[in-house]
Design an enzyme around this catalytic site. Sequence first.
Site, PDB file in Angstrom:
ATOM      1  N   TYR A  67       0.797  -1.263  -0.018  1.00 50.07           N
ATOM      2  CA  TYR A  67      -0.019   0.038  -0.092  1.00 50.07           C
ATOM      3  C   TYR A  67       0.739   1.252  -0.006  1.00 50.07           C
ATOM      4  CZ  TYR A  67      -3.606   3.311   1.482  1.00 50.07           C
ATOM      5  OH  TYR A  67      -4.361   4.269   1.452  1.00 50.07           O
ATOM      6  N   ASP A  71     -12.228  10.554  -0.994  1.00 53.86           N
ATOM      7  CA  ASP A  71     -10.866  11.217  -1.734  1.00 53.86           C
ATOM      8  C   ASP A  71     -10.894  11.969  -2.679  1.00 53.86           C
ATOM      9  OD1 ASP A  71     -10.556   9.051   0.061  1.00 53.86           O
ATOM     10  OD2 ASP A  71      -8.944   7.951  -0.862  1.00 53.86           O
ATOM     11  N   TRP A 121     -15.287   8.194  -6.169  1.00 57.31           N
ATOM     12  CA  TRP A 121     -16.365   9.287  -5.455  1.00 57.31           C
ATOM     13  C   TRP A 121     -16.940  10.307  -6.396  1.00 57.31           C
ATOM     14  CZ3 TRP A 121     -17.966   7.559  -0.815  1.00 57.31           C
ATOM     15  CH2 TRP A 121     -17.204   6.839  -0.030  1.00 57.31           C
ATOM     16  N   GLU A 154     -17.016  -2.597  -3.455  1.00 56.02           N
ATOM     17  CA  GLU A 154     -16.615  -1.347  -2.788  1.00 56.02           C
ATOM     18  C   GLU A 154     -17.574  -0.184  -3.257  1.00 56.02           C
ATOM     19  OE1 GLU A 154     -12.827  -0.405  -3.933  1.00 56.02           O
ATOM     20  OE2 GLU A 154     -12.657   1.323  -2.456  1.00 56.02           O
TER      21      GLU A 154
END
Length: 725
Positions: free
Chosen positions: A90, A172, A366, A409
């Site tokens: 990550y 984000d 988003w 997700e």
Amino acid sequence: MFGLFSTKGFKDYVKAARQVLKANWTGAYTRPSPGLYPHQWNWDSGFIAIGLAHYDQKRARQELTSLFDHQWPNGMLPHIVFNPNVLGHYFPEPDFWQAPEGRLTSGITMPPLHATACWHIYENARKGDTGKDFLNLMYPKLMALHRYLYRERDPDRSGLVYIRHPWESGLDNSPAWDEPLKQIRADKKTLPVYERKDLKHGVPADQRPGDGDYDRYVYLVDLFRRMGYREADIRKECPFMVRDVLFNSILCRANRDLLMIGDLLKQDTAEVREWVEATSSAISDRLWCAECKQFESFDAVNGRLIHSATAAGFLPLFAGAASRDQAQILFKTLDSIAFCALHQGNCFTVPNYDMTREDFDSRNYWRGPVWININWMVSKGLKRYGYTEKADAMNRDMIQLPIRFGFHEYFDSRTGKGYGSDGFSWTAALFLDLVYEYYSEDKHGRDWFKPHKRDRLKAMKVLNSLDDGSMAASDAPAADMMAAINHLKERFYDVHRGRVDYETIRHSPDYGEYQKIAAGLRRFNLASLSSDEEKTAFWINLYNALVIHGIVDLRIASSVKEVSNFFKKIGYGIGDFVFSPDAVEHGILRANSRPPYKVFAFFKRKDPRIEFSLQKLDPRIHFALVCGSRSCAPIRFYEAEKMSEQLNMAAKNFVNSSEVIVLPEKDKVFLSQIFDWYKRDFGGKEGIRRFLLRYLDKDEKWDFIDRNWSTIKVEYLFYDWDLNH
Ligand code: GLC
């Protein structure tokens, strides 16, 4: 109304959702998803704990305690807690964040959902476990977090805390951040060298933030670490500081829950009360753009509101911070093509960004897809303000999306296709919460087997027996009563708790007035009702008023099941006759049919009330009768002149709510138990098909029912008897 609980409809999907959470469980916390997000994320854990609370209290509690084990000494709760065993997959990880004292955490926070999650865990604690120990353990930690936010992030005591990184908002690459991020000149030459790892897990780049966004994210992190995470210094330099509407709304809601926890634990909650008041009124006054008719975030660097239309702007409903007028305006926007209107079809509620904007993108993270966590909060908010139909339509989408497309997700707001990570924890957790909340037998079954003796009625109770003679007989008593009931509901609607306070109604002078109107009903001449429309409207209104009256009179706390045979045991006297809700429903409105699972018609042949029975049964009435439980229709006033239109609307709303879930991919349909109990009213299975086709939104599910009805598996949904407060 007839009450029977059966159906195990969602069993397989509940199992699958639990399996997602199990697979992501690491022994101490739940990863958001296996590949993309291997560490612990702050608000993810809040949502995950909310789902776990229903069936594994221990894990729910541990989810939060492990997160708070990494709370910074100043109270900040980091947005990521890194697992040292899985580093390297990550970016950015601890080597990049350089948190003080070598902490294995990031150096920013996230929306503080935790008090809300703690309260939810407490509310779902099983018998024999009060859940208070857990609250005692968490209370000081939660206080430290909220104090940090007000001390460090709201130094001028505006009531609104600022975020200083888009990641702190949880959204984000929200379009709302485009403008404030422009302040940042992220020059590749001076930026630290970094490598994105989020694109190495198979998610296409067009479903993720862009490289330009990432440069700015990195710029900010670099600034924070150079400032040694000293807030006072960061504040002077930071080019991105936003009083985010979503963050503050979640904080506001969490303050309310923290207040309940503090009061329960008998703490001095004066400080929390101040926060509730300050943030709630600051949201309503300062984050509202009257011309744009929406809530917005405030750019603290440029000193202006950011006019972007994202779903974050609906969160003041969840916070209970919006005024009634603001809520009404928000509802209108929510119920428009911008955010997928009720019955629009070909879209899923609610996309994260206004669908009519040019830069709306149904696939990109988003910037347009449907996210379950945002929807979950918006739906709760709508319920709180009484917009049940839209909330139910959202619940239906939140349940059907994961079943049809997997526990993803995020989901394409037009097609429903799942994007981002599969096996995503909060999607599974909130799916579980919805199913347990609305369809679970277990949850309610526990209480139902324990009848509340105090309220058991031996004989029938006539609720309008007090006839003081002062009230003249009215021409339209049922209409007067409905108006009075609606007035009572309106007056005693508790905005903070989102429910009608039946107990306060009972003691109010308005209720006394209401009783007088009901008493006047005794002298009403039923023969004065002539047309079918007049009769139908009268009896539906009467039924609805009677049920609400019964709930208030019998002091029902949470379910009409508390009184055995509730629908038989209360009644209104009209002329020489008494009518119970069952008599109105089965004897009159259903044209004297037999109640479900009974052998004979409701009125015996010689029953004089038979003369008032309607001649024809219109199955739409089932969606207009308020039965004092959550699965039934919202209370509404019916008028003879608008009868057909209103019944159409009631049927349409019901059929397109979470009471009808069509799953083409599974060759299955879940239907409300009303369709099972009253199958004959609809004309059997074929009649149900025709009914659905008449009222369902015309989209691919409509076609599916049209073509495949004979082979579709129909299952019936559990009927939720909790009071629709
Ligand atoms: C992304 C999301 C954020 C979430 C995290 C882990 O960063 O934007 O909201 O918490 O992934 O799931």
